[in-house]
Design a protein around this motif. Structure first.
Motif, PDB file in Angstrom:
ATOM      1  N   GLU A 187       0.797  -1.292  -0.063  1.00 29.34           N
ATOM      2  CA  GLU A 187       0.078  -0.081  -0.119  1.00 29.34           C
ATOM      3  C   GLU A 187       0.883   1.312  -0.123  1.00 29.34           C
ATOM      4  OE1 GLU A 187      -3.338   0.086   0.008  1.00 29.34           O
ATOM      5  OE2 GLU A 187      -3.425  -2.180  -0.427  1.00 29.34           O
ATOM      6  N   CYS A 188       2.240   0.926   0.605  1.00 23.61           N
ATOM      7  CA  CYS A 188       3.059   2.562   0.651  1.00 23.61           C
ATOM      8  C   CYS A 188       3.231   3.033  -0.785  1.00 23.61           C
ATOM      9  CB  CYS A 188       4.216   1.991   1.572  1.00 23.61           C
ATOM     10  SG  CYS A 188       3.872   1.524   3.078  1.00 23.61           S
ATOM     11  N   ARG A 245       7.069   3.272   9.913  1.00 20.57           N
ATOM     12  CA  ARG A 245       7.798   2.691  11.025  1.00 20.57           C
ATOM     13  C   ARG A 245       7.879   1.129  10.837  1.00 20.57           C
ATOM     14  NH1 ARG A 245       6.480  -1.549  14.141  1.00 20.57           N
ATOM     15  NH2 ARG A 245       4.659  -0.615  14.553  1.00 20.57           N
ATOM     16  N   ILE A 246       9.082   0.492  10.717  1.00 18.65           N
ATOM     17  CA  ILE A 246       9.156  -1.028  10.562  1.00 18.65           C
ATOM     18  C   ILE A 246      10.079  -1.468  11.556  1.00 18.65           C
ATOM     19  CG2 ILE A 246       9.128  -0.628   7.987  1.00 18.65           C
ATOM     20  CD1 ILE A 246      12.362  -1.860   9.226  1.00 18.65           C
ATOM     21  N   ASP A 247       9.444  -3.010  12.028  1.00 18.71           N
ATOM     22  CA  ASP A 247      10.532  -3.763  12.801  1.00 18.71           C
ATOM     23  C   ASP A 247      10.962  -4.861  11.991  1.00 18.71           C
ATOM     24  OD1 ASP A 247       9.659  -2.255  14.869  1.00 18.71           O
ATOM     25  OD2 ASP A 247       8.324  -3.788  15.728  1.00 18.71           O
ATOM     26  N   GLY A 248      12.097  -5.337  12.233  1.00 18.60           N
ATOM     27  CA  GLY A 248      12.762  -6.299  11.389  1.00 18.60           C
ATOM     28  C   GLY A 248      13.913  -6.991  11.787  1.00 18.60           C
ATOM     29  N   LYS A 249      14.615  -7.781  11.266  1.00 17.06           N
ATOM     30  CA  LYS A 249      15.589  -8.369  11.352  1.00 17.06           C
ATOM     31  C   LYS A 249      16.907  -8.181  10.422  1.00 17.06           C
ATOM     32  CE  LYS A 249      17.185 -12.903  13.370  1.00 17.06           C
ATOM     33  NZ  LYS A 249      16.976 -14.124  13.879  1.00 17.06           N
ATOM     34  N   VAL A 250      18.136  -7.683  11.151  1.00 12.73           N
ATOM     35  CA  VAL A 250      19.153  -7.350  10.139  1.00 12.73           C
ATOM     36  C   VAL A 250      19.668  -8.456   9.696  1.00 12.73           C
ATOM     37  CG1 VAL A 250      21.445  -5.928   9.950  1.00 12.73           C
ATOM     38  CG2 VAL A 250      19.601  -5.286  11.550  1.00 12.73           C
ATOM     39  N   LYS A 251      19.850  -8.436   8.231  1.00 13.42           N
ATOM     40  CA  LYS A 251      20.484  -9.589   7.312  1.00 13.42           C
ATOM     41  C   LYS A 251      21.747  -9.057   6.801  1.00 13.42           C
ATOM     42  CE  LYS A 251      17.814 -12.827   5.436  1.00 13.42           C
ATOM     43  NZ  LYS A 251      16.678 -13.026   4.488  1.00 13.42           N
ATOM     44  N   ALA A 252      22.606 -10.001   6.453  1.00 15.39           N
ATOM     45  CA  ALA A 252      23.781  -9.842   5.537  1.00 15.39           C
ATOM     46  C   ALA A 252      23.257  -9.806   4.047  1.00 15.39           C
ATOM     47  CB  ALA A 252      25.066 -10.549   5.773  1.00 15.39           C
ATOM     48  N   THR A 296       9.112  -7.317   9.403  1.00 14.31           N
ATOM     49  CA  THR A 296       8.203  -8.286  10.130  1.00 14.31           C
ATOM     50  C   THR A 296       7.142  -7.390  10.600  1.00 14.31           C
ATOM     51  OG1 THR A 296       9.243  -7.706  12.337  1.00 14.31           O
ATOM     52  CG2 THR A 296       9.849  -9.843  10.967  1.00 14.31           C
ATOM     53  N   ASP A 297       6.947  -6.158  10.694  1.00 15.84           N
ATOM     54  CA  ASP A 297       5.929  -5.325  11.323  1.00 15.84           C
ATOM     55  C   ASP A 297       6.133  -4.100  10.413  1.00 15.84           C
ATOM     56  OD1 ASP A 297       3.682  -5.123  12.560  1.00 15.84           O
ATOM     57  OD2 ASP A 297       4.732  -3.625  13.937  1.00 15.84           O
ATOM     58  N   LEU A 298       5.141  -3.404  10.171  1.00 18.47           N
ATOM     59  CA  LEU A 298       5.051  -2.067   9.433  1.00 18.47           C
ATOM     60  C   LEU A 298       3.862  -1.234   9.955  1.00 18.47           C
ATOM     61  CD1 LEU A 298       5.768  -1.373   5.786  1.00 18.47           C
ATOM     62  CD2 LEU A 298       3.839  -0.264   7.130  1.00 18.47           C
ATOM     63  N   GLU A 299       4.066  -0.060  10.223  1.00 16.55           N
ATOM     64  CA  GLU A 299       3.175   0.864  10.654  1.00 16.55           C
ATOM     65  C   GLU A 299       3.258   2.246   9.855  1.00 16.55           C
ATOM     66  OE1 GLU A 299       1.579   3.767  14.377  1.00 16.55           O
ATOM     67  OE2 GLU A 299       3.288   2.472  14.710  1.00 16.55           O
ATOM     68  N   VAL A 300       2.018   2.556   9.235  1.00 13.67           N
ATOM     69  CA  VAL A 300       1.933   3.832   8.458  1.00 13.67           C
ATOM     70  C   VAL A 300       1.918   5.038   9.485  1.00 13.67           C
ATOM     71  CG1 VAL A 300       0.917   5.200   6.846  1.00 13.67           C
ATOM     72  CG2 VAL A 300       1.302   2.893   6.366  1.00 13.67           C
ATOM     73  N   LEU A 301       2.906   6.009   9.474  1.00 17.63           N
ATOM     74  CA  LEU A 301       3.079   7.160  10.497  1.00 17.63           C
ATOM     75  C   LEU A 301       2.194   8.408   9.621  1.00 17.63           C
ATOM     76  CD1 LEU A 301       6.465   6.729  12.157  1.00 17.63           C
ATOM     77  CD2 LEU A 301       4.063   5.871  13.093  1.00 17.63           C
TER      78      LEU A 301
END
Length: 594
Positions: free
Chosen positions: A64-65, A72-79, A99-104
């Motif tokens: 949708e973005c 705002r996103i939550d997530g895991k750092v990967k190489a 893993t999670d996203l919020e539209v601010l």
């Protein structure tokens, strides 16, 4: 975890691989690569590549973005895989699996794109300046500006200067431009003025016993805008020193300005031991009092080679003693095509043309001028100028006072066209010995040519005994790459000399006392010899950032008509406001509306 971020978008590195993080920022660019969505998330500090696949709970929200949405996103750092690393950005070794996203803050359709470097009309850029400032180059310029100001301030304090703030609401004074006036509610019919510069206040500080003053001063002038001067307001490094001569000011200022340029030169050479060029020499050699010394061309007076020659146009001109012929060397410019192009350019500038001589193989001169003056005179010109085979020279003739500006433009044009200018350097210089006065052709009177508060060379005796147009002043400019970046002088601190200086320019003693009463009174009670200068912060930043327009280094500038398109200024006052100020608007119907 913090509500909006655990890290900035420029912070994550390989050491963070495996960490769970939270980022907030703008969607700089969104890409769909085979069903996997990538978003470059941007904040003030940098960009981090984030991604989501169809298995991610945030995939649908990311679909949708759009560009410039704040999320705002939550997530895991990967190489990143070895072949997919991006060495152009500090975070290029990693990416964040969302893993999670919020539209601010969703964004409407954009009037200009933030991603990329597309060109947009100035009106659009200024109306939506908050978007324009998000663009990488402009954002970087603004940050550089702040760092330059920090560098100036630190260096000035390190040189023993003390920072003071002078008033913004003051009295009107004739300092070379129109004042911005501010009506007084308490004193109906009277007006404050915004300061064109803190000139009088900084001199009064010296009268007050302070020794080394500086400030990053806002200045206000109601002038027509141009590319290297913002309408309305600008900032300058303002400074003043007591018990100093000209050389003392130079010794204090030169290392500060040199150091500031070196701080941001990124390896480009910066002049040390600046040359000191008298104003008259600068005009004769370069055709300007703000020469670009990266251009190696130096003009020379070659009048003697044309006096009594077969080129009758120049020969007749030289029968008048005030007329001269100047030559502009053109290394490698000895082709008919180039000379014709320069001649056409001169005609486009309103001139009848631009005479030239080309030197062919064997050193023989060619072209109409060479044919008319003959081989001996042509050879003498070549020897004086030091030109070689394949070179050319261009000539301007008449009264130097009238053609000097065009001659300077021609020197610049030849240097640019022949690629003689080394643009990857900063060439600084002092221009000294400015004339104290000039003759105003419009007003038919002698007037100040520079700063009216400067000390004439020779003091009161020179004012009383010399032709005013021959008096030089202790006035000086700093130039860099063709721009004046600073101006100053040793001040005229003797009351009698001050009054006499203004009398020559047509101001009576009564007028001096009325207009400069505070300073005039201060001079009666023990005035120390003092001097200083002001350097344009905006122009210094413009040169450091490598741009030609001050709007590229200013936060919220006005347009060319002195309008603030973002905030809507200038605006009409309400009837209530006008009543409180005892003002009635009377617009001249004959005056054109912008």
């Amino acid at each position: 975890m913090h509500r909006y971020r655990s890290h900035t978008c420029g912070e994550l590195r390989s050491a963070h691989v495996g960490d769970t993080v939270r980022l907030s920022g703008w969607c700089h660019r969104i890409r769909d690569h085979g069903g996997i969505l990538f978003v470059d998330l941007r904040d003030h500090y940098g960009i981090t590549q984030c991604l989501a696949d169809p298995d991610s709970p945030a995939f649908k929200a990311l679909e949708e973005c759009r560009a410039e949405w704040v999320i705002r996103i939550d997530g895991k750092v990967k190489a990143r895989d070895e072949g997919l690393k991006n060495g152009k950005i500090p975070t290029g070794d990693i990416e964040v699996f969302i893993t999670d996203l919020e539209v601010l803050g969703p964004a409407a359709e954009l009037p200009l794109q933030v991603f990329g470097d597309q060109d947009y009309p100035e009106e659009t850029r200024l109306k939506y300046r908050f978007l324009d400032l998000r663009r990488e180059k402009l954002h970087k310029n603004i940050m550089t500006r702040g760092q330059v100001v920090d560098s100036i301030r630190n260096r000035m304090k390190g040189a023993g200067f003390f920072e003071f703030q002078t008033p913004i609401l003051t009295a009107s004074s004739p300092e070379g431009a129109r004042d911005f006036l501010v009506p007084s509610r308490i004193h109906p019919g009277k007006f404050y003025a915004l300061p064109q510069a803190p000139q009088q206040y900084k001199q009064l500080l010296m009268m007050s016993g302070f020794d080394r003053y500086f400030q990053i001063a806002p200045c206000f002038r109601d002038e027509d805008p141009r590319a290297d001067r913002l309408p309305g307001e600008f900032y300058q490094l303002d400074l003043e020193m007591s018990f100093v001569e000209q050389n003392d000011v130079f010794a204090a200022v030169e290392p500060v300005i040199t150091g500031v340029f070196e701080d941001f030169a990124e390896g480009k050479p910066v002049t040390h031991n600046w040359p000191r060029i008298p104003y008259a020499d600068s005009m004769r050699k370069y055709g300007t009092d703000k020469p670009d010394l990266r251009n190696p061309l130096v003009m020379q007076d070659v009048s003697e080679h044309f006096r009594g020659s077969g080129f009758k146009v120049f020969a007749r001109m030289l029968e008048d003693s005030k007329n001269q012929v100047w030559a502009i060397p053109g290394p490698t410019g000895g082709s008919r095509a180039f000379c014709d192009r320069m001649n056409s350019w001169a005609q486009g500038e309103g001139q009848p043309g631009l005479g030239y001589i080309m030197w062919r193989e064997g050193g023989e001169g060619a072209g109409p001028l060479a044919n008319n003056i003959g081989p001996e005179r042509t050879a003498a010109i070549r020897e004086q100028l030091g030109t070689k085979e394949g070179d050319a020279a261009f000539f301007v003739a008449g009264d130097p006072a009238k053609f000097v500006k065009f001659a300077g433009m021609a020197r610049t044009k030849v240097g640019e066209e022949l690629n003689l200018i080394d643009k990857d350097r900063f060439e600084l210089a002092w221009i000294v010995d400015f004339p104290m006065y000039e003759y105003d052709e419009e007003e038919k009177k002698v007037d100040f040519s520079h700063n009216p508060f400067s000390m004439p060379q020779g003091g009161l005796e020179a004012l009383e005994t010399q032709d005013p147009l021959t008096i030089k002043a202790f006035q000086y400019d700093i130039t860099c790459n063709g721009y004046e970046i600073a101006s100053g002088g040793i001040r005229n601190h003797r009351p009698k000399a001050m009054v006499k200086a203004f009398e020559i320019a047509g101001y009576s003693e009564e007028t001096v006392i009325e207009r400069f009463g505070g300073m005039y009174r201060a001079f009666q009670y023990g005035a120390p010899p003092h001097g200083g200068m002001a350097a344009g912060v905006d122009r210094i930043v413009m040169l450091i950032c490598g741009t030609q327009n001050l709007r590229e280094i200013s936060l919220f500038p006005m347009n060319q008509r002195a309008e603030d398109l973002l905030m809507g200024g200038p605006a009409e006052a309400t009837p209530k406001q006008l009543r409180e100020l005892s003002i009635r608007i009377a617009i001249d119907p004959k005056k054109p509306t912008p």
